[in-house]
Design an enzyme around this catalytic site. Structure first.
Site, PDB file in Angstrom:
ATOM      1  N   THR A  34       0.853  -1.198   0.000  1.00 34.01           N
ATOM      2  CA  THR A  34       0.000   0.000   0.000  1.00 34.01           C
ATOM      3  C   THR A  34       0.882   1.239   0.000  1.00 34.01           C
ATOM      4  OG1 THR A  34       0.024   0.358   2.394  1.00 34.01           O
ATOM      5  CG2 THR A  34      -1.664  -1.148   1.523  1.00 34.01           C
ATOM      6  N   ASP A  35       0.305   2.353  -0.385  1.00 32.76           N
ATOM      7  CA  ASP A  35       1.008   3.604  -0.125  1.00 32.76           C
ATOM      8  C   ASP A  35       0.941   3.843   1.385  1.00 32.76           C
ATOM      9  OD1 ASP A  35       2.375   5.951  -0.289  1.00 32.76           O
ATOM     10  OD2 ASP A  35       1.104   6.876  -1.804  1.00 32.76           O
ATOM     11  N   TRP A  36       1.792   4.711   1.873  1.00 30.77           N
ATOM     12  CA  TRP A  36       1.941   4.862   3.328  1.00 30.77           C
ATOM     13  C   TRP A  36       0.656   5.409   3.977  1.00 30.77           C
ATOM     14  CZ3 TRP A  36       5.397   2.224   1.441  1.00 30.77           C
ATOM     15  CH2 TRP A  36       6.534   1.818   2.109  1.00 30.77           C
ATOM     16  N   GLY A  37       0.016   4.558   4.755  1.00 31.81           N
ATOM     17  CA  GLY A  37      -1.243   4.939   5.389  1.00 31.81           C
ATOM     18  C   GLY A  37      -2.420   4.719   4.463  1.00 31.81           C
ATOM     19  N   GLY A  38      -2.189   4.102   3.314  1.00 32.27           N
ATOM     20  CA  GLY A  38      -3.238   3.963   2.303  1.00 32.27           C
ATOM     21  C   GLY A  38      -4.138   2.755   2.505  1.00 32.27           C
TER      22      GLY A  38
END
Ligand code: BGC
Length: 805
Positions: free
Chosen positions: A228-232
């Site tokens: 995932t993208d960071w925090g996504g």
């Protein structure tokens, strides 16, 4: 049988669940004695390895590393080998810094040049973006480093970056926003890929099974793992079901327990979890870097950065052949950037450059006579008459001005979309004043995306360096002095004015649903089809020599032609193949890039070159049939120096394929003729093929889990509204100082749920829900629960310490 079956049998359910998220900011989870952890690091054009406190916004310091030109710059080389070389060099750097996986390249299509991360992306054209990214991935993975093309997909704006729904019709989705990734995956074979923050047509990219499993793995043959993208990560279990393998940064034990519960309740089958763990382990356990044969040296890395910058420089204007500068030319160097270069963007790609050059420092290495330097103006802010006067006074001493201007650091950044396409007014004023002295002005332009150039007719030459990385300045001198004949070509269109960009007034969308109303007409596809004049077309770039094309032949394999250097010096030409189909009933761009080749020619030399038709040449996505098709019949084949300057044309009859069936309504017709100015929401709805999701009306209302914090401006509780005001004020203060605060910007655009995703177990889901309750006007109930849940979470965190390590 899974690839890591034996190991999987040794892992407990909880261990497998734990592996589905990272450990801390940059590492995958280790399971003692069973699974090692690997280290991930940004970024696309230089390593950002943080040894101290980690963050994903480039706020805290990182180890010194070579800063290569940004992707928007590299794309101008139109040279996959340049990407490969930079990739190889990045791989060496990764090995030096003990980084196993590099988070890049970033290859989203530049839907609108005002997208804040345009400097990080290659092009407005998916074919070019995909090819360039593939080169970089191949180079990067040569020594075993894991590449991570990002952000899959349709991730076009920074505003509401984690809380935006890209509403896009099927053809645009496949042809524009996925073809880039398809090429990068098929040709680059990356071992990992990053899903994007946004939703696509109502489903988070990270939870879209059609994307992560059906398209990525089954159609494109992806054999790596999805991060995932960071925090996504939105709903952890849904992500795993859809095909996502790793949520970053570390989510903590709470998230693993969600997965365990889902398996126990039958919501998630253990076989699917095993599959995801297996895909992840296949990469993590079998990854290994080997040292490069020629070892690592800072000098060599710097030389790669310079070579890439040099091949990416684009000469936009050269009136009266003012360039190249003859030996001994008296040069007055002007501009804040000439001393303190603008050479990289801000955010997660920010590099602590090892060996940063400036135009001023490197001038001595070139055969010019530097008669003086003046700052001329600040990079942004007020016009200072003393600085202007100082620059103008150099006119008496010089033959020519070299003025370095462009976008300053606050103009383009991750987390923030651009407000306009102009360079700061003080810099434009400087150019006008210099031109008024009567001395020729050579502009060296810096900035990562399209810029409006209303001052263009006042200056004699423009060399666009984009963001050239740490060795950009010497590359610029090489071109200015003719040591290297410029060969870069624009990878995006330069509109005459911002108003010409389709639906620019709706960009960025500040509400949840962003309608991609222009459909396939992104960049030149629109300008060419609608006949809208641009300043510099896609593919444009001058050389110190001239080229001619002749003897075009076309057969089933592709095209061949002769290319001649008709000038007096050696040079490199980029021959571009565009294909169109005039008589098609389909919505089509007048012409689309379908291939290119580059040829180095001595003065007077002619070479025959070929460009094959590949699997992308004639295909279109048929939304009715739900598959790629080819339309039978006659095509126009165009060979040009840029999309607007076609030198040779021919025709080709495609014998295979179908005759598409379309319903020609008035909405359809507007699109077919590229009349986007007349397109309404209802027209788009027809192309979209379903009712458009509606944005909620303005005004106070109940906020939801996935609303970004900026929506607190509409909160029922005064506390929420005050918090939104405070955040907005803090952002404005930082913008006023021309130093956008990425932390505040990130939080502003971040949904409530992300609180639980960014800080491990520090904020539990119940705590975030309690905060939401407070914001929604239930202060006492929310606060009471928050205190209770805080202590409960704390106790739990202690119990889980053993697994958290
Ligand atoms: C960015 C990614 C980046 C990640 C880690 C995110 O905010 O969108 O491109 O790789 O942070 O720094």
């Amino acid at each position: 049988m899974l690839k890591n079956q034996k190991l999987l049998e040794q892992l407990t359910l909880k261990e497998k669940a734990l592996l589905m998220a990272g450990q801390g900011e940059w590492q995958t989870r280790a399971i003692k004695g069973k699974v090692k952890s690997i280290f991930l690091s940004d970024g696309p054009f230089g390593l950002r390895k943080q040894s101290g406190a980690g963050d994903h916004l480039g706020l805290n310091g990182s180890e010194p590393a070579t800063c290569f030109p940004s992707s928007a710059t590299l794309a101008n080389s139109w040279d996959q080998e340049v990407g490969r070389e930079v990739g190889r060099a990045l791989g060496k750097e990764a090995q030096r810094l003990k980084v196993d996986q590099v988070l890049g390249p970033a290859l989203n299509v530049k839907r609108n040049p005002r997208g804040g991360r345009s400097f990080e992306y290659y092009s407005e054209d998916p074919y070019l973006a995909g090819k360039m990214a593939a080169g970089m991935i191949q180079g990067l993975q040569e020594n075993g480093t894991i590449a991570t093309p990002k952000h899959l997909a349709v991730n076009s704006q920074e505003t509401r970056r984690m809380a935006s729904n890209s509403v896009v019709d099927e053809r645009a989705l496949r042809e524009i926003y996925l073809t880039n990734f398809e090429i990068a995956v098929k040709e680059g074979q990356p071992k990992s890929i990053m899903s994007s923050y946004n939703e696509i047509n109502g489903t988070y990219a990270n939870e879209a099974k059609w994307l992560l499993t059906d398209t990525l793995r089954k159609d494109w043959g992806f054999a790596g793992y999805v991060v995932t993208d960071w925090g996504g990560d939105n709903d952890h279990v849904s992500g795993i079901k859809a095909g996502s393998n790793l949520a970053m940064p570390g989510l903590g034990v709470n998230a693993a327990e969600e997965v365990v519960k889902a398996v126990e309740s039958g919501e998630l089958s253990e076989a699917v979890l095993d599959q995801r763990v297996d895909e992840l382990l296949t990469v993590i356990l079998h990854a290994g870097q080997k040292p490069a044969d020629d070892g690592f040296s800072w000098e060599k890395q710097h030389a790669v950065a310079r070579d890439a910058a040099k091949k990416s420089l684009v000469l936009l204007k050269n009136q009266d052949q003012v360039l190249p500068l003859a030996a001994g030319t008296k040069v007055a160097l002007v501009g804040d950037f000439a001393k303190t270069p603008r050479y990289q963007g801000a955010g997660s790609s920010l590099i602590n450059s090892h060996d940063l050059e400036s135009l001023l420092d490197t001038a001595k290495d070139y055969p010019i006579d530097l008669v003086g330097y003046a700052r001329g103006c600040l990079r942004q802010g007020e016009i200072k008459s003393d600085l202007l006067e100082e620059a103008k006074a150099l006119a008496d001493k010089c033959d020519v001005y070299v003025a370095n201007v462009g976008l300053d650091e606050s103009a383009e950044s991750e987390g923030l979309d651009r407000t306009n396409l102009a360079i700061p007014p003080c810099q434009a004023k400087l150019l006008e004043e210099l031109a008024a002295t009567g001395k020729p002005v050579v502009v060296v332009l810096s900035g990562g995306a399209a810029i409006e150039l209303p001052w263009e007719n006042k200056v004699s030459a423009i060399l666009h360096e984009y963001l050239g990385g740490e060795a950009g300045p010497s590359a610029v001198w090489e071109v200015l002095t003719g040591k290297y004949n410029p060969s870069g070509r624009l990878a995006e269109s330069y509109p005459l004015t911002e108003a010409d960009i389709p639906f620019d007034n709706e960009f960025p969308e500040i509400k949840r649903n962003a309608y991609y109303k222009e459909s396939i007409f992104v960049g030149y596809r629109y300008y060419e089809t609608a006949g809208v004049k641009v300043k510099y077309p896609f593919g444009y770039g001058l050389s110190y020599t001239t080229f001619a094309y002749s003897n075009l032949t076309i057969d089933d394999q592709g095209v061949s032609l002769d290319v001649s250097n008709t000038g007096k010096v050696a040079g490199r030409e980029t021959v571009q193949l565009y294909i169109g189909k005039k008589d098609s009933p389909l919505i089509r761009a007048k012409r689309e890039l379908k291939g290119w080749t580059q040829v180095d020619l001595d003065a007077g030399e002619t070479k025959r070159v070929a460009i094959p038709f590949d699997e992308y040449a004639f295909r279109y996505f048929d939304p009715n049939l739900g598959s790629w098709q080819e339309e039978k019949g006659r095509y126009q084949i165009m060979l040009g120096q840029n999309v607007d300057e076609i030198l040779l044309t021919g025709e080709y009859d495609l014998k295979r394929g179908i005759v598409p069936e379309v319903k020609e309504t008035s909405s359809y017709q507007k699109y077919r003729e590229g009349k986007l100015l007349m397109v309404t929401d209802r027209d788009f709805e027809e192309i979209y093929g379903a009712k458009l999701p509606e944005n909620r009306p303005a005004g106070k209302r109940e906020l939801e889990w996935n609303d970004p914090l900026l929506e607190m401006a509409n909160a029922k509780s005064w506390l929420g509204r005050a918090a939104a005001k405070w955040l907005a004020r803090k952002i404005q203060e930082s913008l006023d100082k021309s130093k956008p605060d990425l932390n505040f910007l990130f939080n502003y655009n971040m949904p409530f749920r992300a609180m639980t995703k960014m800080l491990g177990d520090t904020i539990s889901r119940s705590m975030a829900e309690d905060i939401l309750l407070i914001v929604n006007g239930h202060f006492w109930r929310g606060s009471g629960r928050l205190i209770r849940d805080y202590f409960q979470n704390n106790r739990k965190e202690k119990n889980d310490k053993d697994v958290q390590q």
